[in-house]
Design an enzyme around this catalytic site. Structure first.
Site, PDB file in Angstrom:
ATOM      1  N   GLU A   1      -7.487   4.908   7.005  1.00 47.59           N
ATOM      2  CA  GLU A   1      -7.176   6.308   6.697  1.00 47.59           C
ATOM      3  C   GLU A   1      -8.264   6.943   5.833  1.00 47.59           C
ATOM      4  O   GLU A   1      -8.253   8.159   5.615  1.00 47.59           O
ATOM      5  CB  GLU A   1      -5.789   6.389   6.016  1.00 47.59           C
ATOM      6  CG  GLU A   1      -4.684   6.192   7.040  1.00 47.59           C
ATOM      7  CD  GLU A   1      -3.380   5.664   6.475  1.00 47.59           C
ATOM      8  OE1 GLU A   1      -3.205   5.640   5.245  1.00 47.59           O
ATOM      9  OE2 GLU A   1      -2.533   5.262   7.289  1.00 47.59           O
TER      10      GLU A   1
ATOM     11  N   HIS B   1      -9.908   1.291   3.937  1.00 47.33           N
ATOM     12  CA  HIS B   1      -8.706   1.508   4.756  1.00 47.33           C
ATOM     13  C   HIS B   1      -9.036   2.504   5.878  1.00 47.33           C
ATOM     14  O   HIS B   1      -9.799   3.447   5.668  1.00 47.33           O
ATOM     15  CB  HIS B   1      -7.559   2.038   3.882  1.00 47.33           C
ATOM     16  CG  HIS B   1      -6.262   2.032   4.613  1.00 47.33           C
ATOM     17  ND1 HIS B   1      -5.928   3.004   5.527  1.00 47.33           N
ATOM     18  CD2 HIS B   1      -5.233   1.142   4.600  1.00 47.33           C
ATOM     19  CE1 HIS B   1      -4.734   2.719   6.039  1.00 47.33           C
ATOM     20  NE2 HIS B   1      -4.284   1.595   5.493  1.00 47.33           N
TER      21      HIS B   1
ATOM     22  N   SER C   1       2.545  -1.581  10.720  1.00 44.49           N
ATOM     23  CA  SER C   1       3.974  -1.601  11.079  1.00 44.49           C
ATOM     24  C   SER C   1       4.651  -2.937  10.801  1.00 44.49           C
ATOM     25  O   SER C   1       5.465  -3.402  11.608  1.00 44.49           O
ATOM     26  CB  SER C   1       4.159  -1.179  12.539  1.00 44.49           C
ATOM     27  OG  SER C   1       3.644   0.125  12.712  1.00 44.49           O
TER      28      SER C   1
ATOM     29  N   LYS D   1       0.293   4.244  -0.472  1.00 44.24           N
ATOM     30  CA  LYS D   1      -0.311   5.499   0.019  1.00 44.24           C
ATOM     31  C   LYS D   1       0.126   6.656  -0.891  1.00 44.24           C
ATOM     32  O   LYS D   1       0.039   6.530  -2.106  1.00 44.24           O
ATOM     33  CB  LYS D   1       0.075   5.723   1.491  1.00 44.24           C
ATOM     34  CG  LYS D   1      -0.246   4.497   2.351  1.00 44.24           C
ATOM     35  CD  LYS D   1      -0.158   4.742   3.829  1.00 44.24           C
ATOM     36  CE  LYS D   1      -0.474   3.451   4.583  1.00 44.24           C
ATOM     37  NZ  LYS D   1      -0.632   3.622   6.009  1.00 44.24           N
TER      38      LYS D   1
ATOM     39  N   GLU E   1      -6.207  -4.608  10.222  1.00 49.65           N
ATOM     40  CA  GLU E   1      -5.245  -3.545  10.531  1.00 49.65           C
ATOM     41  C   GLU E   1      -5.700  -2.781  11.771  1.00 49.65           C
ATOM     42  O   GLU E   1      -6.552  -1.887  11.672  1.00 49.65           O
ATOM     43  CB  GLU E   1      -5.144  -2.558   9.359  1.00 49.65           C
ATOM     44  CG  GLU E   1      -4.618  -3.162   8.091  1.00 49.65           C
ATOM     45  CD  GLU E   1      -3.922  -2.123   7.228  1.00 49.65           C
ATOM     46  OE1 GLU E   1      -2.773  -2.376   6.846  1.00 49.65           O
ATOM     47  OE2 GLU E   1      -4.510  -1.062   6.961  1.00 49.65           O
TER      48      GLU E   1
ATOM     49  N   ASN F   1       0.866  -1.173   0.000  1.00 47.40           N
ATOM     50  CA  ASN F   1       0.000   0.000   0.000  1.00 47.40           C
ATOM     51  C   ASN F   1       0.905   1.226   0.000  1.00 47.40           C
ATOM     52  O   ASN F   1       1.382   1.651   1.042  1.00 47.40           O
ATOM     53  CB  ASN F   1      -0.899  -0.038   1.251  1.00 47.40           C
ATOM     54  CG  ASN F   1      -1.775   1.191   1.368  1.00 47.40           C
ATOM     55  OD1 ASN F   1      -1.853   1.992   0.435  1.00 47.40           O
ATOM     56  ND2 ASN F   1      -2.434   1.350   2.502  1.00 47.40           N
TER      57      ASN F   1
ATOM     58  N   GLY G   1       1.667   2.714  10.875  1.00 46.89           N
ATOM     59  CA  GLY G   1       2.607   3.821  10.658  1.00 46.89           C
ATOM     60  C   GLY G   1       3.653   3.979  11.742  1.00 46.89           C
ATOM     61  O   GLY G   1       4.199   5.062  11.929  1.00 46.89           O
TER      62      GLY G   1
HETATM   63  P1  PGA Z   1       2.125   0.745   7.872  1.00 49.65           P
HETATM   64  O1  PGA Z   1       0.721   0.912   7.117  1.00 49.65           O
HETATM   65  O2  PGA Z   1       2.754  -0.527   7.375  1.00 49.65           O
HETATM   66  O3  PGA Z   1       2.888   1.969   7.517  1.00 49.65           O
HETATM   67  O4  PGA Z   1       1.808   0.651   9.327  1.00 49.65           O
HETATM   68  C1  PGA Z   1      -0.097  -0.202   6.854  1.00 49.65           C
HETATM   69  C2  PGA Z   1      -1.354   0.282   6.198  1.00 49.65           C
HETATM   70  O5  PGA Z   1      -1.847   1.347   6.582  1.00 49.65           O
HETATM   71  O6  PGA Z   1      -1.868  -0.365   5.277  1.00 49.65           O
END
Ligand code: PGA
Length: 265
Positions: free
Chosen positions: A98, A96, A226, A11, A178, A9, A184
């Protein structure tokens, strides 16, 4: 054993067509080293055709990070499921955290006040459209925070039940668990493998209730939050997951390759 699945992903980390193309090509050259894992790269919309072209003829797939809850017509700025598949995507990330509305406005959240986000109804519609288009749907579910009363299980069940009302085909569905609090950060802050395993069992139970036992065993349940080269091996061997949804560590070719390799042996 079914192949593991690793989804990148990106982003808004990778911005230019040149960087996206170079990443996809490097990954493609390394593909013989990860024959035990299926890999999907999910760039932002403008980079999708470039990534899809760079991966054409390989086993690595291109995917998108979002799609519209509308199918066509008068919807400025929206991107439909059909447009995604015409641009070379065969998978899409849906719901997601976010992009979702804040689960609880009282909880701390890094997003600004004006951010409204998606609700469960929109997410179910997106899942329906993606599935009807033949796209593989990577449905994200996860709690904002953990509490001693097990409220995190209720939150995940709510996400799952409302989305599964859209009745997606089991063959095209992936659940990405998640936990929002683990996204993050660094490997040390990721969820512990035993806790991941407990949630995976619970998720399979909810899938069984909505879609039947066969689907519950068949649908891949992957973990995100993470995942880094340092914790990928422990999470995959002890967490009971079918793979990973990788955010920040997927924007660097070396760390992403290390994670993919941890999943392919
Ligand atoms: P991250 O994000 O690996 O940076 O924690 C995972 C995600 O949001 O899909």
């Amino acid at each position: 054993m079914a192949k593991r699945l690793v989804v990148a992903n990106w982003k808004m980390y990778i911005e230019s067509p040149e960087s996206a193309k170079e990443f996809a090509k490097k990954l493609r050259r390394s593909a013989p080293r990860f024959s035990g894992a299926d890999v999907v790269l999910a760039p932002s919309f403008p980079l999708l055709p470039v990534v899809a072209a760079a991966l054409k003829g390989s086993k690595i797939r291109a995917g998108a990070q979002n799609l519209s809850a509308f199918t066509d017509g008068m919807h400025t700025g929206e991107v439909s499921a059909r447009m995604l598949s015409l641009s070379g995507a065969s998978a899409v990330i849906i719901g997601h955290s976010e992009r979702r509305a804040k689960a609880n406005p009282a909880l701390p959240d890094a997003r600004p006040e004006w951010f409204r986000g998606e609700n469960d109804d929109q997410i179910a519609l997106k899942l329906r459209h993606a599935d009807a288009e033949g796209l593989r749907s990577i449905l994200c579910v996860g709690e904002q925070e953990r509490d001693a009363g097990g409220g995190h299980f209720m939150q995940v069940a709510k996400h799952l039940r409302s989305a599964l009302d859209a009745k997606p085909a089991a063959a095209r569905l992936v659940i990405a668990y998640e936990p929002v609090w683990a996204i993050g950060k660094g490997a040390a802050d990721a969820m512990k493998p035993q806790d991941v395993q407990e949630m995976v069992i619970y998720i399979r139970k909810i899938i069984a209730e909505s879609m039947g036992r066969t689907a519950a065993l068949r649908v891949p349940v992957i973990y995100g939050g993470s995942v880094e080269p340092d914790n990928a091996r422990a999470l995959i061997t002890e967490g009971g997951v079918s793979g990973f949804l990788v955010g920040h560590a997927s924007a660097d070719i070396d760390s992403f390759l290390a994670i993919v390799q941890a999943c392919s042996c």
